[in-house]
Design a protein around this motif. Structure first.
Motif, mmCIF file in Angstrom:
data_model
loop_
_atom_site.group_PDB
_atom_site.id
_atom_site.type_symbol
_atom_site.label_atom_id
_atom_site.label_comp_id
_atom_site.label_asym_id
_atom_site.label_seq_id
_atom_site.Cartn_x
_atom_site.Cartn_y
_atom_site.Cartn_z
ATOM 1 N N PRO A 105 0.795 -1.229 0.000
ATOM 2 C CA PRO A 105 0.000 0.000 0.000
ATOM 3 C C PRO A 105 0.830 1.285 0.000
ATOM 4 O O PRO A 105 0.366 2.314 -0.493
ATOM 5 C CB PRO A 105 -0.818 -0.101 1.293
ATOM 6 C CG PRO A 105 -0.864 -1.541 1.618
ATOM 7 C CD PRO A 105 0.411 -2.136 1.100
ATOM 8 N N ASP A 106 2.050 1.231 0.549
ATOM 9 C CA ASP A 106 2.839 2.469 0.597
ATOM 10 C C ASP A 106 3.589 2.742 -0.706
ATOM 11 O O ASP A 106 4.392 3.654 -0.789
ATOM 12 C CB ASP A 106 3.793 2.457 1.802
ATOM 13 C CG ASP A 106 4.830 1.340 1.724
ATOM 14 O OD1 ASP A 106 4.993 0.744 0.646
ATOM 15 O OD2 ASP A 106 5.459 1.067 2.761
ATOM 16 N N MET A 107 3.315 1.905 -1.734
ATOM 17 C CA MET A 107 4.012 2.099 -3.005
ATOM 18 C C MET A 107 3.001 2.198 -4.152
ATOM 19 O O MET A 107 2.616 1.185 -4.730
ATOM 20 C CB MET A 107 4.985 0.939 -3.232
ATOM 21 C CG MET A 107 6.139 1.350 -4.107
ATOM 22 S SD MET A 107 7.274 0.011 -4.328
ATOM 23 C CE MET A 107 6.195 -1.243 -4.917
ATOM 24 N N PRO A 108 2.576 3.419 -4.455
ATOM 25 C CA PRO A 108 1.425 3.599 -5.351
ATOM 26 C C PRO A 108 1.640 3.072 -6.771
ATOM 27 O O PRO A 108 0.685 2.685 -7.435
ATOM 28 C CB PRO A 108 1.206 5.116 -5.346
ATOM 29 C CG PRO A 108 2.466 5.710 -4.828
ATOM 30 C CD PRO A 108 3.084 4.702 -3.933
ATOM 31 N N LYS A 109 2.863 3.021 -7.266
ATOM 32 C CA LYS A 109 3.105 2.547 -8.631
ATOM 33 C C LYS A 109 3.026 1.029 -8.723
ATOM 34 O O LYS A 109 2.955 0.477 -9.806
ATOM 35 C CB LYS A 109 4.501 2.959 -9.116
ATOM 36 C CG LYS A 109 4.727 4.459 -9.214
ATOM 37 C CD LYS A 109 5.911 4.813 -10.132
ATOM 38 C CE LYS A 109 7.241 4.292 -9.678
ATOM 39 N NZ LYS A 109 7.720 4.944 -8.426
ATOM 40 N N ALA A 110 3.113 0.350 -7.579
ATOM 41 C CA ALA A 110 3.218 -1.103 -7.506
ATOM 42 C C ALA A 110 4.552 -1.611 -8.059
ATOM 43 O O ALA A 110 4.718 -2.781 -8.368
ATOM 44 C CB ALA A 110 2.045 -1.829 -8.186
ATOM 45 N N TYR A 111 5.487 -0.709 -8.232
ATOM 46 C CA TYR A 111 6.879 -1.107 -8.474
ATOM 47 C C TYR A 111 7.790 -0.016 -7.925
ATOM 48 O O TYR A 111 7.390 1.140 -7.802
ATOM 49 C CB TYR A 111 7.171 -1.363 -9.963
ATOM 50 C CG TYR A 111 6.986 -0.164 -10.865
ATOM 51 C CD1 TYR A 111 8.009 0.772 -11.034
ATOM 52 C CD2 TYR A 111 5.798 0.038 -11.567
ATOM 53 C CE1 TYR A 111 7.843 1.871 -11.862
ATOM 54 C CE2 TYR A 111 5.625 1.124 -12.387
ATOM 55 C CZ TYR A 111 6.650 2.049 -12.538
ATOM 56 O OH TYR A 111 6.486 3.138 -13.343
ATOM 57 N N GLN A 112 8.996 -0.448 -7.565
ATOM 58 C CA GLN A 112 10.007 0.490 -7.096
ATOM 59 C C GLN A 112 11.072 0.588 -8.174
ATOM 60 O O GLN A 112 11.478 -0.434 -8.734
ATOM 61 C CB GLN A 112 10.631 -0.063 -5.797
ATOM 62 C CG GLN A 112 11.779 0.774 -5.235
ATOM 63 C CD GLN A 112 12.581 0.019 -4.177
ATOM 64 O OE1 GLN A 112 12.643 -1.212 -4.201
ATOM 65 N NE2 GLN A 112 13.193 0.742 -3.272
ATOM 66 N N ILE A 113 11.488 1.816 -8.493
ATOM 67 C CA ILE A 113 12.594 1.954 -9.447
ATOM 68 C C ILE A 113 13.891 1.841 -8.654
ATOM 69 O O ILE A 113 14.124 2.575 -7.693
ATOM 70 C CB ILE A 113 12.541 3.290 -10.218
ATOM 71 C CG1 ILE A 113 11.200 3.443 -10.940
ATOM 72 C CG2 ILE A 113 13.708 3.366 -11.209
ATOM 73 C CD1 ILE A 113 11.051 4.755 -11.717
ATOM 74 N N SER A 114 14.698 0.866 -9.061
ATOM 75 C CA SER A 114 15.924 0.567 -8.321
ATOM 76 C C SER A 114 17.003 0.167 -9.321
ATOM 77 O O SER A 114 16.721 -0.044 -10.495
ATOM 78 C CB SER A 114 15.644 -0.590 -7.351
ATOM 79 O OG SER A 114 16.807 -0.924 -6.638
ATOM 80 N N GLN A 115 18.229 0.052 -8.849
ATOM 81 C CA GLN A 115 19.282 -0.450 -9.732
ATOM 82 C C GLN A 115 19.480 -1.922 -9.402
ATOM 83 O O GLN A 115 19.479 -2.312 -8.236
ATOM 84 C CB GLN A 115 20.558 0.359 -9.543
ATOM 85 C CG GLN A 115 20.340 1.814 -9.965
ATOM 86 C CD GLN A 115 21.642 2.559 -10.160
ATOM 87 O OE1 GLN A 115 22.465 2.600 -9.260
ATOM 88 N NE2 GLN A 115 21.828 3.155 -11.339
#
Ligand code: ADP
Ligand code: MG
Length: 493
Positions: A105-115
């Motif tokens: 729920p705390d990540m609205p895009k449903a993905y995190q941009i990471s390396q």
């Protein structure tokens, strides 16, 4: 040293120290440290990166992952990531961004941009104050998530709460995740690693690194094994919010694993939660595999390839790091670089000040001791002029003040934010005695130590000590030893 060491060929060449073992088991610790970067705005949008504001005011279409919103990489975040990498002796390399897909729920895009497989910084190291080198696998850029608060239940845990609140101010804040190699062998080393890393992050201005505010967060990986055998299965511990809990959690987890193995059970790889109040760890979830995240290249961002000139400029602008400062101060004062005085003074940023006392003709070793003892409440720019401390230390090493007297004079100087050591010493009655009263004491010492006096007259140098000592005693330490010697020599004729 050699008698308590066993060589473990599997261990990156790091010898096992018998003193480090717990009931014959060796601890292996690797840390993943997340730091929020001190940028003005978020990693991929122009919303402010600010802690502690009213919830959900630093948001925008990119932060909320609204359809059609496109990320734009923050140049300053890249620069801060490079500062971290270079300070840790990493190689800065061309890198890419991936989407790490999961729902929370705390990540609205449903993905995190990471390396992912091409991080910006790889293969560095950090040296602990005692010289032990800890490898750094990578230090990569990624975005932070929002923050959930669970309400209506005990101790803010999701379990038993009635509802949750979400604040997206933190979503998209730039992070660097610094992943160490499994090179630590005790809870104390893990503590030292985090403390040293924090000092480096502050020095390069990459983050305010406040564990209590969550701008620096540690996940601790712990396993145990018998020296000379393969590493054991690790558990990753989350929610470690202070250097103290890091030590406690590591120690607890090691003992838990040892007890399990000795009872014939198997340690499962999992993520555990440290409960500060209970002083123990709990299973949070069994470990996800990379497959679970369906990593793929972020299609909205181009690869990141900082020019050699940019990297070089960042490298050249790095300040002197804590380790080098400790070496410098230790050498100047003849003190071990990991001594408490050197550690404390460098951490407070007061080492330049101590060195300045030396440059002004003061005694730098005495200055180190005084600053460590008396400047705890002062920052990197003490209110007392270096000149004032220089005079005090000169009087001290010149025999005009005893160590105890110097401390008392300095206490007054510090309280007043400066002052003339000479004048304060006089006001306190610490001044060296005037010549006529000193002469009377010398005559008295000669009369009371006739034996020593005749030996001294006969040329027996050793007898001098007894005579000077007598004068020191009768003057209650106020006499100047050099002057007393001169007077005795003059009287000898
Ligand atoms: P993950 O994302 O699965 O946690 P990472 O590669 O990000 O994996 O981090 C792994 C961390 O675990 C590193 O800090 C590494 O040093 C540490 N580690 C790896 N193997 C062990 C082990 N056997 N015991 C303790 N720590 C380990
Ligand atoms: Mg990880």
């Amino acid at each position: 040293m050699s008698d308590n060491r066993l060589v473990n060929p599997l261990d990156n060449g790091r010898p096992t120290l018998v003193d480090n073992l717990i009931d014959g088991w060796e601890l292996v610790v690797g840390l993943e440290v997340h730091v929020e970067l001190a940028t003005a705005t978020k990693l991929f949008s122009a919303s402010a990166n600010r802690f502690g504001d009213e919830p959900n005011i630093h948001i925008d279409p990119v932060t909320l992952g609204l359809p059609g919103a496109l990320p734009v990489l923050n140049r300053h975040a890249v620069e801060l990531a490079m500062r971290i990498g270079l300070a840790l002796d990493c190689t800065v390399q061309p890198s890419t961004f991936h989407r790490k897909n999961y729902f929370y729920p705390d990540m609205p895009k449903a993905y995190q941009i990471s390396q992912y497989d091409q991080p910006i910084n790889i293969d560095g190291h950090l040296d602990l104050p005692n010289g032990q080198r800890i490898g750094i696998e990578r230090a990569h850029l990624e975005e932070d998530t929002g923050k959930s608060t669970h309400v209506g239940g005990p101790s803010g845990r999701i379990h038993g709460s009635s509802h949750s609140l979400i604040d997206f101010n933190r979503a998209g804040v730039p992070l660097v995740e610094i992943v160490s190699r499994p090179d630590m062998r005790t809870a104390e080393e893990a503590r030292q690693y985090v403390t040293e890393l924090r000092g480096i992050l502050l020095a390069v201005g990459a983050s305010d690194a406040k564990m209590e505010e969550g701008s620096m967060r540690c996940d601790v990986n712990v396993s145990v094994h018998k020296p000379g055998t393969m590493f054991g299965t690790r558990c990753e511990i989350k929610n470690v919010n202070s250097v103290r809990s890091l030590g406690r959690a590591t120690e607890y987890e090691a003992r838990r694993q040892i007890a399990m193995i000795e009872a014939g059970e198997t340690v499962r790889q999992e993520t555990r939660h440290w409960d500060e109040n209970d002083g123990r760890t709990y299973t949070l979830r069994t470990k996800e595999d990379a497959d679970d995240y369906r990593y793929f290249l972020e299609p909205d961002l181009v690869p990141l390839d900082p020019s050699p000139e940019w990297i070089q400029a960042v490298r050249e602008a790095l300040p002197m790091l804590p380790g080098a400062r400790r070496t410098r101060l230790g050498a100047a004062t003849g003190t071990a670089p990991d001594s408490e005085a050197v550690m404390v003074v460098v951490e407070r940023g007061q080492d330049d000040y101590v060195l300045a006392v030396g440059h002004l003709g003061g005694d730098v070793a005495r200055a180190l001791v005084h600053v460590k003892e008396a400047y705890a409440d002062q920052g990197a720019e003490p209110s007392v002029a270096a000149q004032d401390l220089a005079l005090l230390t000169r009087m001290e090493v010149g025999g005009k003040l005893t160590a105890t007297q110097a401390k008392a004079v300095l206490a007054d100087i510090v309280e007043a934010g400066g002052g003339d050591a000479q004048a304060i010493a006089v006001a306190k009655g610490f001044e060296a005695l005037d010549t006529s009263s000193l002469e009377a004491l010398v005559d008295q010492a000669i009369a009371e130590n006739a034996d020593a006096w005749s030996k001294f007259q006969a040329g027996e140098g050793k007898a001098l000590g007894a005579l000077v000592g007598a004068v020191m005693k009768s003057s209650q330490g106020k006499a100047d030893g050099k002057l007393v010697t001169a007077l005795l020599n003059a009287k000898k004729g």
